[in-house]
Write an enzyme that holds these catalytic residues in place. Structure first.
Site, PDB file in Angstrom:
ATOM      1  N   ASP A 307       0.806  -1.287   0.041  1.00 49.46           N
ATOM      2  CA  ASP A 307      -0.085  -0.226  -0.112  1.00 49.46           C
ATOM      3  C   ASP A 307       0.895   1.406  -0.078  1.00 49.46           C
ATOM      4  O   ASP A 307       1.940   1.435   0.791  1.00 49.46           O
ATOM      5  CB  ASP A 307      -0.973   0.112   1.259  1.00 49.46           C
ATOM      6  CG  ASP A 307      -2.118  -0.864   1.052  1.00 49.46           C
ATOM      7  OD1 ASP A 307      -2.638  -1.178   0.023  1.00 49.46           O
ATOM      8  OD2 ASP A 307      -2.883  -1.165   1.890  1.00 49.46           O
ATOM      9  N   ASP A 344     -13.702  19.713   8.975  1.00 55.85           N
ATOM     10  CA  ASP A 344     -12.906  18.648   8.394  1.00 55.85           C
ATOM     11  C   ASP A 344     -11.860  18.169   9.206  1.00 55.85           C
ATOM     12  O   ASP A 344     -10.930  18.966   9.302  1.00 55.85           O
ATOM     13  CB  ASP A 344     -12.475  18.885   6.924  1.00 55.85           C
ATOM     14  CG  ASP A 344     -11.953  17.459   6.307  1.00 55.85           C
ATOM     15  OD1 ASP A 344     -11.790  16.385   7.086  1.00 55.85           O
ATOM     16  OD2 ASP A 344     -11.725  17.344   5.236  1.00 55.85           O
ATOM     17  N   PHE A 377     -17.653  14.228   4.098  1.00 60.05           N
ATOM     18  CA  PHE A 377     -17.172  13.363   3.052  1.00 60.05           C
ATOM     19  C   PHE A 377     -17.901  11.721   3.054  1.00 60.05           C
ATOM     20  O   PHE A 377     -17.988  11.324   4.004  1.00 60.05           O
ATOM     21  CB  PHE A 377     -15.511  13.027   3.105  1.00 60.05           C
ATOM     22  CG  PHE A 377     -15.044  12.113   1.944  1.00 60.05           C
ATOM     23  CD1 PHE A 377     -14.552  12.538   0.797  1.00 60.05           C
ATOM     24  CD2 PHE A 377     -14.877  10.837   2.337  1.00 60.05           C
ATOM     25  CE1 PHE A 377     -14.089  11.662  -0.190  1.00 60.05           C
ATOM     26  CE2 PHE A 377     -14.429   9.792   1.487  1.00 60.05           C
ATOM     27  CZ  PHE A 377     -13.844  10.454   0.204  1.00 60.05           C
ATOM     28  N   THR A 378     -18.274  11.406   2.040  1.00 60.75           N
ATOM     29  CA  THR A 378     -18.502  10.102   2.009  1.00 60.75           C
ATOM     30  C   THR A 378     -17.857   9.293   0.595  1.00 60.75           C
ATOM     31  O   THR A 378     -17.400   9.888  -0.176  1.00 60.75           O
ATOM     32  CB  THR A 378     -20.434   9.950   1.679  1.00 60.75           C
ATOM     33  OG1 THR A 378     -20.432  10.191   0.457  1.00 60.75           O
ATOM     34  CG2 THR A 378     -20.868  10.574   2.800  1.00 60.75           C
ATOM     35  N   ALA A 379     -17.886   7.970   0.796  1.00 63.69           N
ATOM     36  CA  ALA A 379     -17.469   7.160  -0.059  1.00 63.69           C
ATOM     37  C   ALA A 379     -17.891   7.217  -1.413  1.00 63.69           C
ATOM     38  O   ALA A 379     -17.297   6.953  -2.487  1.00 63.69           O
ATOM     39  CB  ALA A 379     -16.921   5.706   0.310  1.00 63.69           C
ATOM     40  N   SER A 381     -20.076  10.040  -2.448  1.00 63.10           N
ATOM     41  CA  SER A 381     -19.876  11.247  -3.146  1.00 63.10           C
ATOM     42  C   SER A 381     -18.507  11.778  -3.701  1.00 63.10           C
ATOM     43  O   SER A 381     -18.281  12.548  -4.128  1.00 63.10           O
ATOM     44  CB  SER A 381     -20.407  12.469  -1.956  1.00 63.10           C
ATOM     45  OG  SER A 381     -19.837  12.571  -0.740  1.00 63.10           O
ATOM     46  N   ARG A 382     -17.445  11.316  -2.500  1.00 64.93           N
ATOM     47  CA  ARG A 382     -16.083  11.666  -2.827  1.00 64.93           C
ATOM     48  C   ARG A 382     -15.745  13.156  -2.712  1.00 64.93           C
ATOM     49  O   ARG A 382     -14.711  13.611  -3.284  1.00 64.93           O
ATOM     50  CB  ARG A 382     -15.398  10.861  -4.003  1.00 64.93           C
ATOM     51  CG  ARG A 382     -15.434   9.159  -4.055  1.00 64.93           C
ATOM     52  CD  ARG A 382     -14.908   8.814  -5.216  1.00 64.93           C
ATOM     53  NE  ARG A 382     -13.298   9.038  -4.969  1.00 64.93           N
ATOM     54  CZ  ARG A 382     -12.679   8.757  -6.116  1.00 64.93           C
ATOM     55  NH1 ARG A 382     -13.156   8.342  -7.173  1.00 64.93           N
ATOM     56  NH2 ARG A 382     -11.237   9.014  -6.021  1.00 64.93           N
ATOM     57  N   SER A 384     -16.620  16.514   0.084  1.00 68.64           N
ATOM     58  CA  SER A 384     -17.035  17.290   1.254  1.00 68.64           C
ATOM     59  C   SER A 384     -17.215  18.962   1.229  1.00 68.64           C
ATOM     60  O   SER A 384     -16.658  19.512   0.189  1.00 68.64           O
ATOM     61  CB  SER A 384     -16.411  16.955   2.531  1.00 68.64           C
ATOM     62  OG  SER A 384     -14.835  17.392   2.361  1.00 68.64           O
ATOM     63  N   LYS A 395     -15.120  20.695  -2.060  1.00 66.45           N
ATOM     64  CA  LYS A 395     -13.827  20.307  -2.531  1.00 66.45           C
ATOM     65  C   LYS A 395     -13.863  18.665  -2.634  1.00 66.45           C
ATOM     66  O   LYS A 395     -14.519  17.832  -1.861  1.00 66.45           O
ATOM     67  CB  LYS A 395     -12.624  20.614  -1.409  1.00 66.45           C
ATOM     68  CG  LYS A 395     -12.715  19.957  -0.086  1.00 66.45           C
ATOM     69  CD  LYS A 395     -11.597  20.507   0.761  1.00 66.45           C
ATOM     70  CE  LYS A 395     -11.524  19.476   1.950  1.00 66.45           C
ATOM     71  NZ  LYS A 395     -12.505  19.277   2.991  1.00 66.45           N
TER      72      LYS A 395
END
Length: 682
Positions: A307, A344, A377-379, A381-382, A384, A395
């Site tokens: 990773d 954030d 932020f959500t997975a 919408s990607r 926030s 952004k």
């Protein structure tokens, strides 16, 4: 953080190993090691012969037979001692974990929610699916998943790391391990295992199991050693009629001594110890291997999937630059970016706020006092942002912002596309800022490549190991970071399905693949990989899918795991080379001594000029026993490991252990012969 390493010959462990070595003299324990079982039979046979000679029932030198018999028993004891000492070190490391299982009772909830009625039950009666409540000061009674609450947990009893960790419901930090302590707050936990199946139970059973499963390479080597033993057994058996036909029959004691010196007793006596010690070294590095097969596979790995975040880079991306779109000034972009990041709490979000403050003295503003609404932020919408007055600021990733702009009737500017590509080529991650449907510009998030990582990858390349960086970044960013870090290849915009497909592709090419993972979405790839190191901080699904667990939850540990695996294979190969090579020198000691009376021409082989036939045979048998105990430290610690190509490593080991295996016995047997002669023992 690694556990405190035990001294190689800890007095307590040595005493216990000596006791275990004597216990292992029983035939049920001996037959598991065919080479040493032959030595055990030879010891028993020569003991009976020496007793018969001493009683007058058989002609011959009773003292010589007794000496040979005694040293054969010592040979078996030393082999038993090597294995017992390796097992004792592993058990000692696991004993610290036994103390973790302190919980006597647990609060089992009648309903899966905080505040529900609870029954006090013995912890060892909890079953999979039971719901328990743990509060500050409690020991977690079972492995499980947090379904409600959040708490600070002390995992030092298992990981050795003193800093507490946060465990909470949802996400990849919901997995808890039985035996760890709650420091604050509370958790409602669903047990994921039945009694005796916890992570601690499996680990303790693994290192204390009476029968350790042999690995494929170990089985193959054992078969080779058995084949050599059978060949030498048949060869020795034919020598008696030859010598008898020559008119000077060789005694059974001498034939047994010859057989023991011919067969590969050195590696035969140390083979089990090497395997146990490999798993012990892995545990010393705070990595739990579920089997010796996993450790061995680590030594054969030729592809590493790593990773990017936390392994290749430091993992703390920081805002480094505001790049405005055409017609937008930098301060306007910075102000909008800071507003979108006020609530954030991610490291990236905080760095944007700080950069705006440093560049333009823009002070932080309170979201509540502004009567603003924060958009998390959500997975899906990607992105926030914030809704403040009539302003809608967002952004996020390039694709997400492009869809947002087009959905609001706007157009994504071409110049911003160019700026995004420019940022990506520099190895940074671009975040696009938009207000309404107007794109304001790009924020560059820069992650720092770890110092020295490029050199480590170069070493792996020398060893024939391919490194592949896995990242969710776009291809341009991934390519730039891959070039800076020096990896061989990369997988950009990686998804769980893409990881799994990549592993299968490499395996179809005949390669062995290693990877790390911590989330439930990593489980399929972990289950497919040949060496799968799950993070202890990860989910239960990830830990169950992997064949190793890193207690430190450090993704970089994968490189160390490969080094330990290769060291174990090198140790086994080096000692096998040494064992077979030193048998050659013993031929020059025993064969002339045993058969020169029948065939005087064999005196030409007595290049060591040993004192007498009896001293030559006894010296070889004594050396054969002592060399095992002298090699125990090497078997337990492993041979020194240097990242080299396979051919260079082979040449190095042949020079050190092949040539050394030829020379050491000549010197050792000659010295022992001189000592026996000087002391008047022969």
């Amino acid at each position: 953080m690694s556990r405190k390493q035990l001294a190689l010959f800890e007095p307590t462990l040595v005493v216990q190993a000596l006791k275990e070595a004597v216990k292992k003299l029983n035939p049920q324990a001996q037959w598991r090691n065919p080479v040493m079982f032959i030595v055990w039979i030879g010891s028993l046979l020569t003991t009976c012969i020496s007793i018969a000679m001493a009683s007058g029932a058989m002609p011959g030198n009773a003292l010589f037979s007794a000496a040979i018999s005694g040293w054969l028993w010592v040979t078996v004891l030393f082999a038993n001692f090597a294995e017992a000492l390796a097992e004792g070190r592993s058990k000692a490391q696991a004993n610290s974990l036994k103390g973790v299982k302190k919980t006597a009772f647990a609060r089992k909830l009648r309903e899966p929610k905080y505040g529900a009625a609870a029954d006090k039950v013995p912890a060892d009666q909890l079953r999979k699916g039971d719901i328990v409540l743990v509060e500050a000061g409690d020991i977690i009674p079972c492995d499980g998943e947090v379904i409600e609450g959040g708490a600070s947990v002390d995992e030092s009893a298992i990981t050795g790391e003193s800093a507490p960790v946060i465990r909470e419901s949802g996400g990849d930090f919901a997995s808890v391990t039985g035996g760890t302590r709650i420091l604050s707050d509370w958790l409602v936990i669903e047990c994921s295992v039945n009694p005796g199946e916890t992570f601690l139970d499996r680990m303790i059973a693994m290192v204390e199991g009476a029968q350790r499963r042999k690995t494929p390479n170990e089985i193959a080597l054992t078969i080779l050693l058995i084949a050599l033993t059978i060949v030498f057994l048949l060869a020795t058996a034919t020598l008696w009629p030859f010598s008898a036909w020559g008119g000077n029959a060789v005694s059974v004691t001498v034939l047994v001594a010859l057989l023991v010196c011919l067969i590969p007793t050195t590696i035969g006596g140390l083979l089990s110890a090497i395997g146990v010690a490999g798993m012990s070294r892995m545990l010393g590095a705070n990595v739990i291997a579920t089997s010796g097969r996993a450790v061995e596979a680590a030594g054969d790995v030729d592809v590493l999937l790593l990773d990017k975040t936390g392994t290749i880079t430091l993992g703390n991306r920081q805002a480094s630059e505001f790049i405005p779109a055409q017609g937008v000034d930098e301060k306007t972009l910075a102000d909008a970016a800071q507003l979108a990041s006020l609530a954030d709490e991610t490291p990236e979000g905080r760095s944007i706020v700080i950069l705006a403050k440093q560049r333009f003295n823009l002070r932080e503003r309170d979201v509540q006092s502004l009567h603003a609404t924060f958009v998390p932020f959500t997975a899906q919408s990607r992105m926030s942002g914030i809704n403040i007055d009539n302003r809608m600021i967002r952004k996020g990733s390039v694709d997400a912002i492009r869809r947002h702009v087009e959905a609001n009737g706007g157009h994504f500017p071409t110049d911003v596309d160019q700026k995004v590509d420019q940022v990506a080529r520099q190895g940074a991650t671009p975040l696009v800022v938009v207000e309404g449907s107007r794109v304001l510009g790009v924020i560059a998030l820069k992650d720092i490549v770890k110092g020295g990582i490029k050199e480590r990858f170069a070493q792996l390349r020398k060893m024939g190991i391919k490194t592949v960086m896995i990242t969710g970044d776009n291809r341009l960013t991934a390519a730039a970071i891959a070039a800076e870090a020096g990896v061989d290849d990369f997988l950009a915009e990686a998804t769980p399905e893409a990881k799994l497909a990549l592993i299968r592709q490499y395996q179809a090419e005949g390669r062995l693949v290693a990877m790390t993972g911590d989330g439930t979405n990593d489980a399929p790839a972990l289950a497919q990989a040949d060496v799968a190191v799950a993070m202890n901080s990860g989910t239960q699904a990830a830990k169950e899918a992997g064949n190793m667990v890193d207690l430190d939850s450090n993704p970089t540990k994968l490189i160390e795991v490969v080094h330990i695996g290769k060291q174990m294979l090198m140790t086994r190969g080096s000692l096998t080379t040494f064992s077979i090579a030193n048998d050659v020198a013993k031929y020059f000691a025993i064969i002339p001594a045993a058969f020169a009376a029948t065939y005087p021409q064999l005196n030409a082989l007595n290049i060591m000029r040993l004192h007498s036939p009896d001293s030559a045979i006894l010296s070889a048998v004594i050396f054969n026993a002592l060399i095992i105990v002298f090699l125990i430290p090497l078997a337990l610690k492993g041979v020194s490991y240097k990242p080299l190509t396979a051919s260079a490593m082979l040449r190095r080991n042949l020079w050190i252990y092949g040539l050394g295996g030829l020379l050491v016995p000549f010197i050792g047997i000659k010295v022992i012969d001189l000592l026996l002669t000087v002391c008047g023992l022969v």
